[in-house]
Enzyme design. Structure first.
Site, short mmCIF file in Angstrom:
data_model
loop_
_atom_site.label_atom_id
_atom_site.label_comp_id
_atom_site.label_asym_id
_atom_site.label_seq_id
_atom_site.Cartn_x
_atom_site.Cartn_y
_atom_site.Cartn_z
N ARG A 164 -33.21 15.16 -2.38
CA ARG A 164 -33.70 15.79 -3.62
C ARG A 164 -34.30 14.69 -4.48
O ARG A 164 -34.02 13.50 -4.25
CB ARG A 164 -32.55 16.48 -4.35
CG ARG A 164 -31.98 17.63 -3.57
CD ARG A 164 -30.70 18.17 -4.20
NE ARG A 164 -30.12 19.20 -3.35
CZ ARG A 164 -28.81 19.45 -3.25
NH1 ARG A 164 -27.95 18.73 -3.96
NH2 ARG A 164 -28.39 20.40 -2.45
N ARG B 108 -29.38 24.85 -11.13
CA ARG B 108 -29.53 23.49 -10.63
C ARG B 108 -30.96 23.22 -10.20
O ARG B 108 -31.47 22.10 -10.31
CB ARG B 108 -28.55 23.25 -9.46
CG ARG B 108 -28.46 21.80 -9.04
CD ARG B 108 -27.33 21.54 -8.09
NE ARG B 108 -27.60 22.05 -6.75
CZ ARG B 108 -26.75 21.96 -5.73
NH1 ARG B 108 -25.58 21.38 -5.90
NH2 ARG B 108 -27.07 22.45 -4.54
N ARG C 62 -27.24 29.79 1.24
CA ARG C 62 -26.02 29.15 0.72
C ARG C 62 -25.05 30.19 0.17
O ARG C 62 -23.84 30.07 0.31
CB ARG C 62 -26.39 28.09 -0.33
CG ARG C 62 -26.97 26.85 0.34
CD ARG C 62 -27.43 25.78 -0.62
NE ARG C 62 -27.96 24.64 0.14
CZ ARG C 62 -27.56 23.38 0.03
NH1 ARG C 62 -26.63 23.06 -0.84
NH2 ARG C 62 -28.07 22.43 0.77
N1 LIG Z 1 -17.68 24.76 -14.71
C1 LIG Z 1 -19.00 24.80 -14.71
N2 LIG Z 1 -19.64 25.62 -15.53
C2 LIG Z 1 -20.99 25.69 -15.54
N3 LIG Z 1 -21.79 24.96 -14.75
C3 LIG Z 1 -21.19 24.11 -13.89
C4 LIG Z 1 -19.78 23.98 -13.83
N4 LIG Z 1 -19.49 23.08 -12.89
C5 LIG Z 1 -20.66 22.64 -12.40
N5 LIG Z 1 -21.68 23.25 -12.99
C6 LIG Z 1 -23.11 23.10 -12.70
O1 LIG Z 1 -23.34 23.80 -11.48
C7 LIG Z 1 -24.36 23.17 -10.72
C8 LIG Z 1 -23.81 22.90 -9.32
O2 LIG Z 1 -22.83 21.90 -9.41
P1 LIG Z 1 -22.69 20.79 -8.29
O3 LIG Z 1 -24.02 20.26 -7.93
O4 LIG Z 1 -21.67 19.83 -8.77
O5 LIG Z 1 -22.14 21.70 -7.11
P2 LIG Z 1 -21.64 21.28 -5.66
O6 LIG Z 1 -20.42 22.07 -5.39
O7 LIG Z 1 -21.52 19.82 -5.58
O8 LIG Z 1 -22.84 21.79 -4.76
P3 LIG Z 1 -23.29 21.31 -3.27
O9 LIG Z 1 -22.19 21.66 -2.35
O10 LIG Z 1 -24.52 22.10 -3.02
O11 LIG Z 1 -23.55 19.85 -3.33
C9 LIG Z 1 -24.75 21.91 -11.46
O12 LIG Z 1 -25.95 22.12 -12.13
C10 LIG Z 1 -23.59 21.68 -12.43
O13 LIG Z 1 -24.01 21.05 -13.62
N1 LIG Z 2 -18.92 18.61 7.09
C1 LIG Z 2 -19.58 17.93 6.15
N2 LIG Z 2 -20.09 18.57 5.09
C2 LIG Z 2 -20.71 17.84 4.16
C3 LIG Z 2 -20.86 16.46 4.26
N3 LIG Z 2 -21.53 16.01 3.17
C4 LIG Z 2 -21.78 17.08 2.43
N4 LIG Z 2 -21.30 18.19 3.01
C5 LIG Z 2 -21.33 19.57 2.51
O1 LIG Z 2 -22.61 20.09 2.70
C6 LIG Z 2 -22.83 21.09 1.74
C7 LIG Z 2 -24.22 21.00 1.19
O2 LIG Z 2 -24.42 19.81 0.52
P1 LIG Z 2 -25.79 19.53 -0.28
O3 LIG Z 2 -25.70 18.12 -0.76
O4 LIG Z 2 -26.90 19.75 0.69
O5 LIG Z 2 -25.84 20.52 -1.39
C8 LIG Z 2 -21.75 20.93 0.67
O6 LIG Z 2 -20.81 21.97 0.85
C9 LIG Z 2 -21.10 19.65 1.02
O7 LIG Z 2 -19.71 19.65 0.75
C10 LIG Z 2 -20.30 15.81 5.38
O8 LIG Z 2 -20.35 14.59 5.56
N5 LIG Z 2 -19.68 16.58 6.29
#
Ligand SMILES: Nc1ncnc2c1ncn2[C@@H]1O[C@H](COP(=O)(O)OP(=O)(O)OP(=O)(O)O)[C@@H](O)[C@H]1O
Ligand SMILES: Nc1nc2c(ncn2[C@@H]2O[C@H](COP(=O)(O)O)[C@@H](O)[C@H]2O)c(=O)[nH]1
Length: 416
Positions: A203, A296, A307
Protein backbone atom coordinates in the site's frame (compact mmCIF):
# COMPACT_ATOMS: atom_id res chain seq x y z
CA UNK A 1 36.24 -53.23 5.49
CA UNK A 2 36.33 -49.58 6.42
CA UNK A 3 39.84 -48.95 5.31
CA UNK A 4 40.25 -46.85 2.24
CA UNK A 5 36.76 -45.42 2.59
CA UNK A 6 37.24 -41.69 2.93
CA UNK A 7 34.73 -38.96 3.62
CA UNK A 8 34.69 -35.25 3.99
CA UNK A 9 34.15 -33.66 7.32
CA UNK A 10 34.63 -29.97 7.97
CA UNK A 11 36.21 -29.68 4.53
CA UNK A 12 38.88 -32.22 5.39
CA UNK A 13 39.24 -35.86 4.48
CA UNK A 14 39.13 -38.40 7.28
CA UNK A 15 38.82 -42.15 7.38
CA UNK A 16 35.85 -43.87 8.91
CA UNK A 17 38.27 -46.03 10.85
CA UNK A 18 39.37 -43.03 12.89
CA UNK A 19 35.75 -42.18 13.51
CA UNK A 20 34.75 -45.55 14.91
CA UNK A 21 37.96 -46.00 16.85
CA UNK A 22 36.83 -43.13 19.02
CA UNK A 23 33.09 -43.67 19.39
CA UNK A 24 32.22 -44.43 23.01
CA UNK A 25 29.62 -47.02 23.88
CA UNK A 26 26.14 -45.69 24.06
CA UNK A 27 24.56 -46.50 27.38
CA UNK A 28 21.62 -44.26 28.31
CA UNK A 29 21.23 -40.52 28.47
CA UNK A 30 24.16 -39.62 30.65
CA UNK A 31 26.63 -41.35 28.35
CA UNK A 32 25.00 -40.39 25.08
CA UNK A 33 27.75 -37.99 24.15
CA UNK A 34 31.47 -38.15 23.91
CA UNK A 35 32.68 -38.28 27.44
CA UNK A 36 36.25 -37.56 26.31
CA UNK A 37 35.81 -34.02 25.22
CA UNK A 38 33.42 -33.20 28.00
CA UNK A 39 35.79 -34.45 30.64
CA UNK A 40 38.82 -32.77 29.16
CA UNK A 41 37.11 -29.64 28.01
CA UNK A 42 38.55 -30.19 24.58
CA UNK A 43 38.07 -32.52 21.70
CA UNK A 44 40.20 -35.60 21.96
CA UNK A 45 38.39 -38.12 19.84
CA UNK A 46 40.60 -37.62 16.85
CA UNK A 47 37.60 -37.17 14.59
CA UNK A 48 37.41 -34.12 12.41
CA UNK A 49 39.03 -30.90 13.38
CA UNK A 50 39.80 -30.57 17.02
CA UNK A 51 37.03 -28.01 17.27
CA UNK A 52 34.39 -30.51 16.11
CA UNK A 53 32.12 -32.14 18.60
CA UNK A 54 30.35 -35.43 18.00
CA UNK A 55 27.23 -36.48 19.82
CA UNK A 56 25.75 -39.93 19.61
CA UNK A 57 22.03 -40.54 19.98
CA UNK A 58 20.92 -44.10 19.35
CA UNK A 59 22.35 -45.23 16.04
CA UNK A 60 23.13 -41.75 14.85
CA UNK A 61 26.13 -39.55 15.36
CA UNK A 62 25.80 -35.81 14.96
CA UNK A 63 29.01 -34.02 14.09
CA UNK A 64 28.90 -30.34 14.98
CA UNK A 65 31.74 -28.28 13.60
CA UNK A 66 33.28 -26.74 10.55
CA UNK A 67 31.03 -24.65 8.35
CA UNK A 68 27.68 -25.25 6.70
CA UNK A 69 28.09 -25.82 2.97
CA UNK A 70 31.35 -23.92 3.06
CA UNK A 71 29.70 -20.77 4.44
CA UNK A 72 32.04 -19.52 7.18
CA UNK A 73 29.11 -17.76 8.89
CA UNK A 74 27.20 -20.95 9.67
CA UNK A 75 28.27 -23.82 11.84
CA UNK A 76 28.07 -27.19 10.08
CA UNK A 77 26.16 -30.32 11.14
CA UNK A 78 26.56 -33.79 9.66
CA UNK A 79 24.81 -37.04 10.50
CA UNK A 80 26.23 -40.55 10.40
CA UNK A 81 24.08 -43.66 10.71
CA UNK A 82 25.74 -46.57 12.45
CA UNK A 83 23.35 -49.23 11.16
CA UNK A 84 23.96 -48.43 7.50
CA UNK A 85 27.48 -47.17 8.09
CA UNK A 86 26.64 -44.18 5.93
CA UNK A 87 26.57 -40.43 6.12
CA UNK A 88 23.01 -39.26 5.69
CA UNK A 89 21.76 -36.66 3.22
CA UNK A 90 23.10 -35.19 0.04
CA UNK A 91 26.82 -34.44 0.55
CA UNK A 92 26.08 -35.59 4.13
CA UNK A 93 24.51 -32.21 4.94
CA UNK A 94 20.98 -32.21 6.40
CA UNK A 95 18.53 -29.36 5.79
CA UNK A 96 19.22 -26.94 8.61
CA UNK A 97 16.25 -24.91 9.83
CA UNK A 98 16.57 -21.69 11.79
CA UNK A 99 19.64 -19.50 12.07
CA UNK A 100 22.40 -21.37 13.82
CA UNK A 101 25.55 -20.17 15.56
CA UNK A 102 28.62 -18.93 13.76
CA UNK A 103 31.58 -21.32 13.97
CA UNK A 104 33.92 -20.71 16.90
CA UNK A 105 36.93 -22.18 18.67
CA UNK A 106 35.19 -25.24 20.03
CA UNK A 107 32.00 -26.64 21.47
CA UNK A 108 30.72 -28.70 24.32
CA UNK A 109 27.62 -30.72 23.70
CA UNK A 110 25.26 -32.75 25.80
CA UNK A 111 22.12 -34.69 24.95
CA UNK A 112 18.87 -33.47 26.42
CA UNK A 113 15.39 -34.98 26.35
CA UNK A 114 13.14 -34.89 23.31
CA UNK A 115 15.81 -35.11 20.64
CA UNK A 116 17.65 -31.93 21.62
CA UNK A 117 21.36 -31.31 22.00
CA UNK A 118 22.64 -28.47 24.14
CA UNK A 119 25.62 -26.91 22.39
CA UNK A 120 27.85 -24.52 24.33
CA UNK A 121 30.18 -22.34 22.30
CA UNK A 122 33.55 -22.05 23.95
CA UNK A 123 34.93 -18.61 24.55
CA UNK A 124 31.88 -16.81 23.12
CA UNK A 125 30.11 -13.71 24.37
CA UNK A 126 27.62 -14.38 27.13
CA UNK A 127 24.62 -13.73 24.86
CA UNK A 128 25.84 -16.11 22.17
CA UNK A 129 27.12 -19.10 24.07
CA UNK A 130 24.09 -21.35 24.54
CA UNK A 131 22.42 -23.04 21.59
CA UNK A 132 20.10 -25.97 21.07
CA UNK A 133 20.32 -28.31 18.10
CA UNK A 134 17.04 -30.15 17.67
CA UNK A 135 17.60 -33.45 15.89
CA UNK A 136 14.47 -35.38 16.79
CA UNK A 137 12.13 -32.93 18.52
CA UNK A 138 8.40 -32.90 17.62
CA UNK A 139 9.05 -29.90 15.32
CA UNK A 140 11.93 -31.62 13.53
CA UNK A 141 9.97 -34.86 13.11
CA UNK A 142 7.07 -32.94 11.60
CA UNK A 143 9.34 -30.96 9.25
CA UNK A 144 11.13 -34.15 8.21
CA UNK A 145 7.76 -35.58 7.19
CA UNK A 146 6.62 -32.37 5.48
CA UNK A 147 9.82 -31.68 3.58
CA UNK A 148 10.59 -35.36 2.94
CA UNK A 149 14.25 -34.98 3.87
CA UNK A 150 16.64 -35.12 6.78
CA UNK A 151 16.21 -32.03 8.96
CA UNK A 152 17.83 -30.52 12.04
CA UNK A 153 16.87 -27.18 13.60
CA UNK A 154 18.82 -24.61 15.57
CA UNK A 155 17.39 -22.56 18.38
CA UNK A 156 19.45 -20.03 20.29
CA UNK A 157 19.15 -19.87 24.05
CA UNK A 158 17.98 -16.40 25.04
CA UNK A 159 18.83 -15.26 28.53
CA UNK A 160 16.32 -13.98 31.03
CA UNK A 161 12.61 -14.18 31.39
CA UNK A 162 11.72 -13.24 27.80
CA UNK A 163 7.97 -13.70 27.77
CA UNK A 164 5.84 -15.73 25.40
CA UNK A 165 5.35 -14.34 21.89
CA UNK A 166 1.89 -12.92 21.19
CA UNK A 167 -0.24 -14.05 18.24
CA UNK A 168 -3.00 -11.59 17.31
CA UNK A 169 -5.65 -12.65 14.79
CA UNK A 170 -8.98 -11.29 13.67
CA UNK A 171 -10.79 -10.36 10.48
CA UNK A 172 -9.33 -7.78 8.14
CA UNK A 173 -10.21 -4.26 9.28
CA UNK A 174 -10.99 -5.16 12.91
CA UNK A 175 -8.10 -3.05 14.21
CA UNK A 176 -5.26 -5.54 14.92
CA UNK A 177 -2.64 -3.32 13.29
CA UNK A 178 -3.95 -0.26 15.13
CA UNK A 179 -3.74 -2.02 18.52
CA UNK A 180 -0.27 -3.40 17.81
CA UNK A 181 0.98 0.04 16.75
CA UNK A 182 -0.34 1.54 20.01
CA UNK A 183 1.40 -1.17 22.04
CA UNK A 184 4.72 -0.77 20.23
CA UNK A 185 4.56 3.00 20.53
CA UNK A 186 3.86 2.95 24.25
CA UNK A 187 6.37 0.17 25.01
CA UNK A 188 9.06 0.35 22.33
CA UNK A 189 11.63 -1.56 24.36
CA UNK A 190 9.23 -4.30 25.34
CA UNK A 191 7.61 -5.43 22.10
CA UNK A 192 8.94 -6.19 18.64
CA UNK A 193 6.89 -6.88 15.52
CA UNK A 194 7.45 -10.03 13.48
CA UNK A 195 7.63 -8.71 9.92
CA UNK A 196 5.74 -11.14 7.69
CA UNK A 197 6.36 -11.97 4.05
CA UNK A 198 3.55 -11.37 1.57
CA UNK A 199 2.98 -11.61 -2.16
CA UNK A 200 0.43 -8.78 -2.11
CA UNK A 201 1.45 -5.37 -3.45
CA UNK A 202 2.51 -2.70 -0.98
CA UNK A 203 0.00 0.00 0.00
CA UNK A 204 1.19 3.56 -0.52
CA UNK A 205 2.55 4.14 3.01
CA UNK A 206 3.93 0.64 3.49
CA UNK A 207 7.69 0.13 3.59
CA UNK A 208 9.45 -3.06 2.56
CA UNK A 209 11.05 -4.71 5.59
CA UNK A 210 9.01 -2.64 8.03
CA UNK A 211 5.36 -3.49 7.40
CA UNK A 212 6.05 -6.59 5.32
CA UNK A 213 8.78 -8.24 3.33
CA UNK A 214 7.13 -7.86 -0.06
CA UNK A 215 8.08 -10.79 -2.21
CA UNK A 216 7.37 -12.77 -5.31
CA UNK A 217 5.19 -15.89 -5.33
CA UNK A 218 7.85 -18.20 -6.85
CA UNK A 219 10.51 -16.92 -4.45
CA UNK A 220 8.24 -17.36 -1.44
CA UNK A 221 7.14 -20.84 -2.54
CA UNK A 222 10.77 -21.91 -2.85
CA UNK A 223 11.55 -20.54 0.61
CA UNK A 224 8.54 -22.39 2.01
CA UNK A 225 9.86 -25.61 0.45
CA UNK A 226 13.26 -24.92 1.97
CA UNK A 227 11.65 -24.85 5.42
CA UNK A 228 12.26 -21.13 6.03
CA UNK A 229 8.74 -20.45 7.35
CA UNK A 230 7.23 -20.99 10.74
CA UNK A 231 3.78 -20.74 9.14
CA UNK A 232 2.21 -19.56 5.91
CA UNK A 233 -1.28 -19.34 4.43
CA UNK A 234 -3.17 -18.11 1.44
CA UNK A 235 -5.20 -15.15 2.73
CA UNK A 236 -7.67 -13.13 0.62
CA UNK A 237 -5.95 -14.42 -2.54
CA UNK A 238 -2.32 -13.73 -1.55
CA UNK A 239 0.37 -15.70 0.18
CA UNK A 240 1.39 -14.54 3.67
CA UNK A 241 3.90 -16.14 6.02
CA UNK A 242 6.05 -15.72 9.11
CA UNK A 243 9.67 -16.66 8.48
CA UNK A 244 11.54 -18.36 11.31
CA UNK A 245 14.12 -15.60 11.01
CA UNK A 246 11.62 -12.80 11.63
CA UNK A 247 10.71 -14.33 15.00
CA UNK A 248 14.38 -14.96 15.83
CA UNK A 249 15.33 -11.35 15.10
CA UNK A 250 12.78 -9.99 17.58
CA UNK A 251 13.55 -12.55 20.29
CA UNK A 252 17.30 -11.96 19.92
CA UNK A 253 16.72 -8.27 20.57
CA UNK A 254 15.30 -9.28 23.96
CA UNK A 255 11.81 -8.10 23.03
CA UNK A 256 8.49 -9.88 23.19
CA UNK A 257 7.53 -10.89 19.67
CA UNK A 258 4.10 -9.93 18.25
CA UNK A 259 2.69 -11.81 15.25
CA UNK A 260 -0.27 -10.34 13.32
CA UNK A 261 -1.49 -13.38 11.38
CA UNK A 262 -4.74 -14.95 10.18
CA UNK A 263 -6.53 -17.89 11.83
CA UNK A 264 -4.92 -20.52 9.55
CA UNK A 265 -1.49 -19.18 10.51
CA UNK A 266 -2.45 -19.11 14.19
CA UNK A 267 -3.47 -22.77 13.94
CA UNK A 268 -0.03 -23.66 12.55
CA UNK A 269 1.76 -21.66 15.23
CA UNK A 270 -0.36 -23.35 17.91
CA UNK A 271 0.89 -26.72 16.61
CA UNK A 272 4.53 -25.53 16.72
CA UNK A 273 6.74 -25.26 19.79
CA UNK A 274 6.66 -21.46 19.81
CA UNK A 275 4.56 -21.49 22.98
CA UNK A 276 2.70 -18.23 22.36
CA UNK A 277 -0.30 -16.38 23.80
CA UNK A 278 -3.19 -16.40 21.31
CA UNK A 279 -5.57 -13.43 21.09
CA UNK A 280 -8.52 -13.05 18.72
CA UNK A 281 -9.98 -9.60 18.02
CA UNK A 282 -13.68 -9.39 17.10
CA UNK A 283 -15.53 -6.43 15.57
CA UNK A 284 -18.65 -5.10 17.31
CA UNK A 285 -20.67 -5.94 14.16
CA UNK A 286 -20.20 -6.83 10.50
CA UNK A 287 -21.56 -3.40 9.57
CA UNK A 288 -18.88 -1.68 11.65
CA UNK A 289 -16.20 -3.94 10.14
CA UNK A 290 -17.35 -2.97 6.65
CA UNK A 291 -17.32 0.73 7.59
CA UNK A 292 -13.77 0.47 8.92
CA UNK A 293 -12.51 -1.34 5.84
CA UNK A 294 -14.10 1.29 3.57
CA UNK A 295 -12.87 4.18 5.71
CA UNK A 296 -9.32 2.80 5.57
CA UNK A 297 -9.51 3.15 1.81
CA UNK A 298 -6.74 0.67 1.04
CA UNK A 299 -8.73 -2.00 -0.82
CA UNK A 300 -10.75 -2.09 -4.01
CA UNK A 301 -14.49 -2.78 -3.73
CA UNK A 302 -13.87 -6.34 -4.93
CA UNK A 303 -11.20 -6.84 -2.27
CA UNK A 304 -13.46 -5.40 0.44
CA UNK A 305 -16.21 -7.85 -0.53
CA UNK A 306 -13.76 -10.75 -0.48
CA UNK A 307 -12.37 -9.73 2.93
CA UNK A 308 -15.90 -9.37 4.36
CA UNK A 309 -16.91 -12.82 3.07
CA UNK A 310 -13.81 -14.33 4.66
CA UNK A 311 -14.44 -12.41 7.90
CA UNK A 312 -17.57 -14.42 8.75
CA UNK A 313 -15.70 -17.74 8.61
CA UNK A 314 -12.71 -16.26 10.47
CA UNK A 315 -14.86 -14.96 13.33
CA UNK A 316 -16.59 -18.33 13.62
CA UNK A 317 -13.25 -20.16 13.67
CA UNK A 318 -11.71 -17.59 16.03
CA UNK A 319 -14.47 -18.10 18.58
CA UNK A 320 -14.82 -21.86 18.35
CA UNK A 321 -11.55 -23.45 17.24
CA UNK A 322 -9.97 -23.62 20.68
CA UNK A 323 -6.88 -21.86 19.34
CA UNK A 324 -7.41 -18.56 21.15
CA UNK A 325 -7.21 -18.18 24.91
CA UNK A 326 -8.40 -14.58 24.77
CA UNK A 327 -11.13 -12.86 22.77
CA UNK A 328 -11.20 -9.07 22.67
CA UNK A 329 -14.01 -6.94 21.25
CA UNK A 330 -12.73 -3.84 19.49
CA UNK A 331 -15.68 -1.48 19.79
CA UNK A 332 -14.21 1.48 21.65
CA UNK A 333 -10.52 1.57 20.70
CA UNK A 334 -9.21 2.95 24.02
CA UNK A 335 -11.17 0.38 26.01
CA UNK A 336 -10.03 -2.47 23.82
CA UNK A 337 -6.40 -1.32 24.14
CA UNK A 338 -6.75 -1.22 27.91
CA UNK A 339 -8.14 -4.77 27.91
CA UNK A 340 -5.26 -5.91 25.71
CA UNK A 341 -2.73 -4.44 28.15
CA UNK A 342 -4.55 -6.05 31.07
CA UNK A 343 -4.46 -9.49 29.57
CA UNK A 344 -0.76 -9.06 28.79
CA UNK A 345 -0.23 -8.23 32.44
CA UNK A 346 0.72 -4.61 31.77
CA UNK A 347 -1.17 -2.51 34.19
CA UNK A 348 -1.22 1.24 34.06
CA UNK A 349 0.25 1.73 37.56
CA UNK A 350 3.30 -0.47 37.09
CA UNK A 351 6.27 1.03 35.27
CA UNK A 352 7.30 -1.10 32.31
CA UNK A 353 10.76 -0.60 30.95
CA UNK A 354 11.12 -3.63 28.79
CA UNK A 355 12.52 -7.03 29.54
CA UNK A 356 14.22 -7.57 32.85
CA UNK A 357 17.92 -6.86 32.51
CA UNK A 358 19.99 -9.99 32.78
CA UNK A 359 23.46 -10.04 34.18
CA UNK A 360 25.81 -11.55 31.60
CA UNK A 361 27.85 -14.45 32.89
CA UNK A 362 30.58 -15.32 30.44
CA UNK A 363 31.15 -19.03 30.16
CA UNK A 364 34.75 -20.19 30.62
CA UNK A 365 36.64 -21.02 27.46
CA UNK A 366 37.85 -24.35 28.77
CA UNK A 367 35.29 -26.25 30.76
CA UNK A 368 33.61 -29.54 31.44
CA UNK A 369 29.88 -30.02 31.20
CA UNK A 370 27.87 -32.49 33.24
CA UNK A 371 24.16 -33.05 33.57
CA UNK A 372 22.18 -33.99 36.63
CA UNK A 373 18.42 -34.16 36.16
CA UNK A 374 17.38 -30.67 34.98
CA UNK A 375 20.68 -29.01 35.85
CA UNK A 376 23.66 -28.52 33.58
CA UNK A 377 26.91 -27.88 35.44
CA UNK A 378 29.67 -26.00 33.68
CA UNK A 379 33.00 -26.16 35.45
CA UNK A 380 36.04 -24.21 34.32
CA UNK A 381 39.20 -26.24 33.70
CA UNK A 382 42.78 -25.30 32.91
CA UNK A 383 45.37 -23.21 34.66
CA UNK A 384 43.19 -20.25 35.49
CA UNK A 385 40.59 -22.50 37.08
CA UNK A 386 38.32 -20.83 39.56
CA UNK A 387 36.29 -23.04 41.77
CA UNK A 388 32.94 -21.45 40.98
CA UNK A 389 30.61 -23.57 38.94
CA UNK A 390 28.03 -22.20 36.55
CA UNK A 391 24.65 -23.89 36.61
CA UNK A 392 22.03 -23.77 33.87
CA UNK A 393 18.61 -24.82 35.08
CA UNK A 394 16.75 -26.45 32.21
CA UNK A 395 13.45 -26.44 34.08
CA UNK A 396 13.07 -22.71 33.39
CA UNK A 397 13.43 -22.88 29.60
CA UNK A 398 10.57 -22.69 27.15
CA UNK A 399 9.99 -22.35 23.44
CA UNK A 400 12.48 -23.88 21.03
CA UNK A 401 12.84 -24.34 17.32
CA UNK A 402 11.39 -22.77 15.28
CA UNK A 403 12.37 -19.51 16.92
CA UNK A 404 14.34 -19.29 20.11
CA UNK A 405 14.62 -21.10 23.42
CA UNK A 406 13.76 -18.60 26.11
CA UNK A 407 14.30 -18.45 29.85
CA UNK A 408 18.00 -19.28 30.02
CA UNK A 409 19.13 -18.55 33.56
CA UNK A 410 22.73 -19.08 34.58
CA UNK A 411 23.74 -19.05 38.23
CA UNK A 412 27.18 -19.08 39.72
CA UNK A 413 27.50 -21.56 42.52
CA UNK A 414 30.37 -20.96 44.91
CA UNK A 415 32.14 -24.08 45.92
CA UNK A 416 32.45 -24.43 49.65
N1 LIG B 1 -12.13 0.74 17.67
C1 LIG B 1 -12.10 1.34 16.49
N2 LIG B 1 -13.05 2.19 16.15
C2 LIG B 1 -13.06 2.80 14.95
N3 LIG B 1 -12.12 2.61 14.01
C3 LIG B 1 -11.13 1.74 14.29
C4 LIG B 1 -11.06 1.07 15.54
N4 LIG B 1 -9.99 0.29 15.54
C5 LIG B 1 -9.38 0.47 14.35
N5 LIG B 1 -10.06 1.34 13.60
C6 LIG B 1 -9.76 1.76 12.23
O1 LIG B 1 -10.16 0.67 11.39
C7 LIG B 1 -9.31 0.59 10.25
C8 LIG B 1 -8.75 -0.83 10.18
O2 LIG B 1 -7.86 -1.01 11.24
P1 LIG B 1 -6.52 -1.85 11.05
O3 LIG B 1 -5.85 -1.46 9.79
O4 LIG B 1 -5.76 -1.71 12.31
O5 LIG B 1 -7.16 -3.29 10.90
P2 LIG B 1 -6.44 -4.71 10.78
O6 LIG B 1 -7.21 -5.64 11.62
O7 LIG B 1 -5.01 -4.56 11.06
O8 LIG B 1 -6.67 -5.04 9.25
P3 LIG B 1 -5.83 -6.05 8.27
O9 LIG B 1 -6.02 -7.41 8.80
O10 LIG B 1 -6.48 -5.85 6.95
O11 LIG B 1 -4.42 -5.61 8.29
C9 LIG B 1 -8.24 1.64 10.42
O12 LIG B 1 -8.54 2.74 9.60
C10 LIG B 1 -8.30 2.01 11.90
O13 LIG B 1 -7.95 3.35 12.13
N1 LIG C 1 -1.03 -16.57 8.10
C1 LIG C 1 -0.55 -15.32 8.02
N2 LIG C 1 -1.40 -14.28 7.92
C2 LIG C 1 -0.87 -13.06 7.88
C3 LIG C 1 0.50 -12.82 7.92
N3 LIG C 1 0.72 -11.49 7.86
C4 LIG C 1 -0.48 -10.92 7.79
N4 LIG C 1 -1.45 -11.86 7.81
C5 LIG C 1 -2.90 -11.65 7.78
O1 LIG C 1 -3.30 -11.34 6.48
C6 LIG C 1 -4.48 -10.58 6.55
C7 LIG C 1 -4.44 -9.46 5.57
O2 LIG C 1 -3.44 -8.56 5.86
P1 LIG C 1 -3.28 -7.19 5.03
O3 LIG C 1 -2.03 -6.55 5.53
O4 LIG C 1 -3.20 -7.57 3.59
O5 LIG C 1 -4.50 -6.38 5.32
C8 LIG C 1 -4.63 -10.11 8.00
O6 LIG C 1 -5.65 -10.89 8.60
C9 LIG C 1 -3.34 -10.48 8.62
O7 LIG C 1 -3.47 -10.87 9.98
C10 LIG C 1 1.36 -13.94 8.03
O8 LIG C 1 2.60 -13.85 8.10
N5 LIG C 1 0.79 -15.15 8.08
Amino acid sequence: MLSGFGFFCSNRLFSLRSLFAFFPKFCGEAAAFFVDHLVNGQHTNGFGEDRDTTVQIGDRSYVIGGSHEGNPLFLGVQIHDKTTNKWLCFRSIPTVLGTGPKPCKGYSAIVLKQGRILVIKKGSASDDSIWFLEVDSPFVREQRKLLGKEVVAWSKGVRGNAEKPIVISGPSGVGKGTLITMLMKEFPSMFGFSVSHTTRSPRCMEKNGVHYHFTDKTVMEKEINDGKFLEFASVHGNLYGTSIESVEVVTDSGKRCILDIDVQGARSVKASSLDAVFIFVCPPSMKELEDRLRARGTETEEQIQKRLRNAEAEIKAGKSSGIFEHILYNDNLEECYKNLKNLLGINDDAPVNGVEAVEGINLPKEHTVTKKEDKIMIQETGEATKNDMIVLDLSSINGGAPGRTRGIVLDTVKSS
